[in-house]
Design an enzyme around this catalytic site. Structure first.
Site, PDB file in Angstrom:
ATOM      1  N   CYS A  71       0.845  -1.234   0.081  1.00  0.00           N
ATOM      2  CA  CYS A  71       0.084   0.107   0.019  1.00  0.00           C
ATOM      3  C   CYS A  71       0.932   1.295  -0.089  1.00  0.00           C
ATOM      4  CB  CYS A  71      -0.986   0.037   1.304  1.00  0.00           C
ATOM      5  SG  CYS A  71      -2.101  -1.339   1.196  1.00  0.00           S
TER       6      CYS A  71
ATOM      7  N   ASP B  97      -3.194  -3.139   7.470  1.00  0.00           N
ATOM      8  CA  ASP B  97      -4.353  -4.110   7.755  1.00  0.00           C
ATOM      9  C   ASP B  97      -4.462  -5.307   7.419  1.00  0.00           C
ATOM     10  OD1 ASP B  97      -4.841  -1.628   8.709  1.00  0.00           O
ATOM     11  OD2 ASP B  97      -6.808  -1.362   8.142  1.00  0.00           O
TER      12      ASP B  97
ATOM     13  N   ASP C 215      -5.131   2.091   4.559  1.00  0.00           N
ATOM     14  CA  ASP C 215      -6.514   2.548   5.300  1.00  0.00           C
ATOM     15  C   ASP C 215      -6.385   3.925   6.356  1.00  0.00           C
ATOM     16  OD1 ASP C 215      -7.156   0.533   3.980  1.00  0.00           O
ATOM     17  OD2 ASP C 215      -8.225  -0.426   5.631  1.00  0.00           O
ATOM     18  N   LYS C 216      -5.725   3.586   7.204  1.00  0.00           N
ATOM     19  CA  LYS C 216      -5.505   4.678   8.391  1.00  0.00           C
ATOM     20  C   LYS C 216      -4.700   6.039   7.872  1.00  0.00           C
ATOM     21  CE  LYS C 216      -7.935   1.592  10.020  1.00  0.00           C
ATOM     22  NZ  LYS C 216      -7.882   0.778   8.798  1.00  0.00           N
TER      23      LYS C 216
ATOM     24  N   CYS D 214      -5.415  -1.569  -1.660  1.00  0.00           N
ATOM     25  CA  CYS D 214      -6.186  -2.790  -1.894  1.00  0.00           C
ATOM     26  C   CYS D 214      -7.301  -2.343  -3.013  1.00  0.00           C
ATOM     27  CB  CYS D 214      -6.946  -3.412  -0.671  1.00  0.00           C
ATOM     28  SG  CYS D 214      -5.971  -4.148   0.518  1.00  0.00           S
TER      29      CYS D 214
ATOM     30  N   GLU E  18     -10.281  -4.803  12.684  1.00  0.00           N
ATOM     31  CA  GLU E  18     -11.328  -5.312  11.789  1.00  0.00           C
ATOM     32  C   GLU E  18     -11.549  -6.788  11.864  1.00  0.00           C
ATOM     33  OE1 GLU E  18      -9.717  -4.065   8.195  1.00  0.00           O
ATOM     34  OE2 GLU E  18     -10.077  -2.059   8.483  1.00  0.00           O
TER      35      GLU E  18
ATOM     36  N   SER F 250     -13.547  -4.457   7.701  1.00  0.00           N
ATOM     37  CA  SER F 250     -12.799  -4.109   6.546  1.00  0.00           C
ATOM     38  C   SER F 250     -13.654  -3.631   5.526  1.00  0.00           C
ATOM     39  CB  SER F 250     -12.096  -5.463   6.026  1.00  0.00           C
ATOM     40  OG  SER F 250     -11.315  -5.049   4.629  1.00  0.00           O
TER      41      SER F 250
END
Length: 562
Positions: free
Chosen positions: A53, A85, A127-128, A198, A448, A474
């Site tokens: 990522c 994640d 994500d974060k 993702c 998650e 997720s």
């Protein structure tokens, strides 16, 4: 009228006789007098050699810095942390993920304040890092913008596109005896072909789209995949653009408004996006000083159809959206239907409506549906309340048509125990799997549950089993799943009172989540409840548990922990 000084912060650090030591130390790493006479622009990213990522961040940062220099600024690269994640999912390590959102925000804030930055580009990936970057921009309120590193390309095997979601579901299928070792390994080998976040409308792509609808990221910048040659030019233009924002003195809090937050919420709804967006947009609103509550999400979802046919609820991946016309096309379609406030400003200096007008739709594309044929008539999530979630919870609606479930509670106080039950064939059709003590404080860190939800899908139970948790899901999760139950079990929420076999009802039409017990029975059980011993008594996990708020407030951290 006073003019905006593009060097108002760096002057304090660098100008005058007394600042000679500071200049000397910067010259030690290659900066010149000319460099130090220009505005200092932070280029903050979360490069880490741990998963795809953020793996390409240093390369993209080079191009952003080129754009900053060409436009008259001096870029300074800043590196912060990231937790994958997808790699940590289903393990104790996953508890670090949501905690990292706060650490990333805090670290960018510290460098911004401590080094006298004049402007800021946050380069975000998984994500974060995306909400954290936006939170840092708003907290510092320096002229700045966000750039999403972009989606991974889909993997290919046996004639089908693969994302990480298919790997998690393959685990469940393997446990159920539906695929063999070789097929599982082949899916594992081909699912993730290179750098990028993702590939479905999971949390990363959901939040990237949300930031463009917020106006804090240039519209269309996030659609371009991570390894696409066009991404370098996008990055250079972002470097130039931040200098334009700096000269105009435009700050993030002038762009992020209540109306732009509703635009972001509508973008999440129209794309069938991740339930994590609720947590993150609440946290972003908090940093912007805007009053936003969990209840505000439901009206937006009720009036916004799902127009983007994206995984996990639909058929296509993020790269397909880019080829179809990108995020601008989604915005254009939503404006045509009256689902966005087109007057809201963006970092480009153009409004959302002006940006959407630039969309070029690929003839024959099927990713973004016509208004007359939405994927679903309402958005991809709903907010429920009831005697199990007095403060609220989030149910995912994309990818299935179920709106009601009644069944016996199957209780688990750890995600690992629930996973063992699913893969061990101990969960039956009709069950309501409840995973508690996984909330912001109880986890701590609100893990998650993609491992469990993927296993449920892989075992063929997604149409007959529901899952409820005070943890998170997720963005790749699909099925009848309820998350963010608040108050969480560790805060003496009613979910702590549920016992094995209690009848639980999820009623989306009535916006209710209930256990079929009287208020007196719940109160009696909670009277005997005692908080579990803290899982961590020191370090960042313990600090987070002491400071984190309810999920209904975005799981933000504050001195009071409320």
């Amino acid at each position: 009228m006073a003019t905006f000084d593009p060097r108002q912060n760096s002057r304090t650090i660098l100008e005058g006789r007394d600042r000679a030591p500071a200049r000397a130390m910067l010259k030690a790493v290659g900066f010149t007098d000319e460099d130090l006479s220009r505005p200092l622009v932070g280029v903050a990213h979360s490069w880490i050699e741990y998963g795809p990522c953020n793996y390409h961040m240093r390369d993209l940062a080079v191009h952003i810095k080129e754009g900053v220099r060409a436009a008259g600024g001096t870029p300074i690269e800043i590196n912060t942390v990231s937790i994958s994640d997808g790699i940590t999912m289903g393990t104790e390590a996953m508890k670090a993920s949501l905690i990292s959102r706060e650490v990333i925000t805090d670290s960018i804030e510290l460098v911004g304040r401590g080094e006298g930055l004049d402007a800021l580009v946050v380069l975000v990936g998984c994500d974060k890092t995306i909400p954290a970057g936006a939170m840092a921009l708003l907290r510092l309120n320096l002229p700045g913008l966000a750039l999403y590193g972009g989606s991974i390309m889909p993997g290919h095997w046996c004639g089908r596109d693969l994302t990480i979601m298919e790997v998690f579901e393959a685990v469940g299928a393997h446990a159920a005896g539906k695929i063999d070792d070789d097929e599982l390994r082949q899916i594992e080998n081909f699912a993730c072909p290179g750098a990028g976040a993702c590939g479905g409308q999971y949390t990363a792509n959901t939040m990237a789209m949300a930031l463009e609808f917020l106006g804090i990221a240039p519209m269309g910048s996030g659609s371009v995949p991570a390894v696409d040659p066009r991404k370098a030019d996008v990055a250079r233009r972002c470097g130039s653009l931040v200098m334009d924002l700096l000269r105009r003195g435009v700050r993030p809090r002038e762009i992020v408004t209540r109306q732009s937050l509703e635009n972001a919420m509508a973008g999440v709804a129209a794309s069938g996006g991740s339930t994590n967006a609720v947590l993150h947009l609440l946290a972003i609103a908090h940093e912007a000083g805007i009053d936003l509550s969990i209840e505000d999400f439901d009206p937006v979802n009720q009036r916004t159809p799902i127009l983007a046919d994206l995984r996990p609820g639909g058929r296509y991946v993020a790269v397909d959206l880019d080829r179809a016309g990108g995020i601008q096309l989604v915005a254009q379609r939503m404006l045509e239907g009256g689902y966005l406030d087109g007057s809201q400003q963006t970092v480009t200096g153009r409004t959302i409506a002006e940006e959407a007008a630039l969309a070029v739709e690929t003839p024959g594309q099927k990713v973004v549906r016509p208004l007359s044929e939405p994927l679903k008539p309402i958005g991809g999530l709903a907010i429920l309340k009831g005697n199990l979630a007095p403060e609220g919870c989030v149910v995912k609606l994309a990818g299935h048509d179920r709106t009601f479930h009644r069944g016996p509670a199957r209780l688990f106080d750890r995600e690992e125990d629930a996973m063992a039950a699913v893969t061990g064939g101990k969960i039956q059709a009709g069950d309501v799997v409840i995973i508690r003590y996984e909330g912001p404080r109880g986890g701590p860190g609100m893990r998650e549950m993609l491992g469990v939800t993927g296993a449920i899908v892989g075992a063929g139970l997604s149409d007959s089993v529901a899952l409820i948790t005070d943890g998170r899901f997720s963005g790749a999760t699909h099925g009848f799943m309820v998350a963010h139950v608040a108050p969480e079990a560790a805060r003496r929420g009613p979910i702590a009172a549920v016992r094995e076999g209690d009848s639980v009802v999820i009623d989306v039409e009535k916006r209710r989540l209930d256990v079929e017990l009287s208020d007196a029975e719940i109160a009696g059980r909670l009277a005997d409840w005692r908080p579990p011993a803290p899982r961590y008594t020191g370090g960042v996990f313990a600090k987070y548990a002491a400071l984190v708020s309810s999920a209904a407030r975005g799981a933000i951290t504050s001195a009071s922990g409320e």
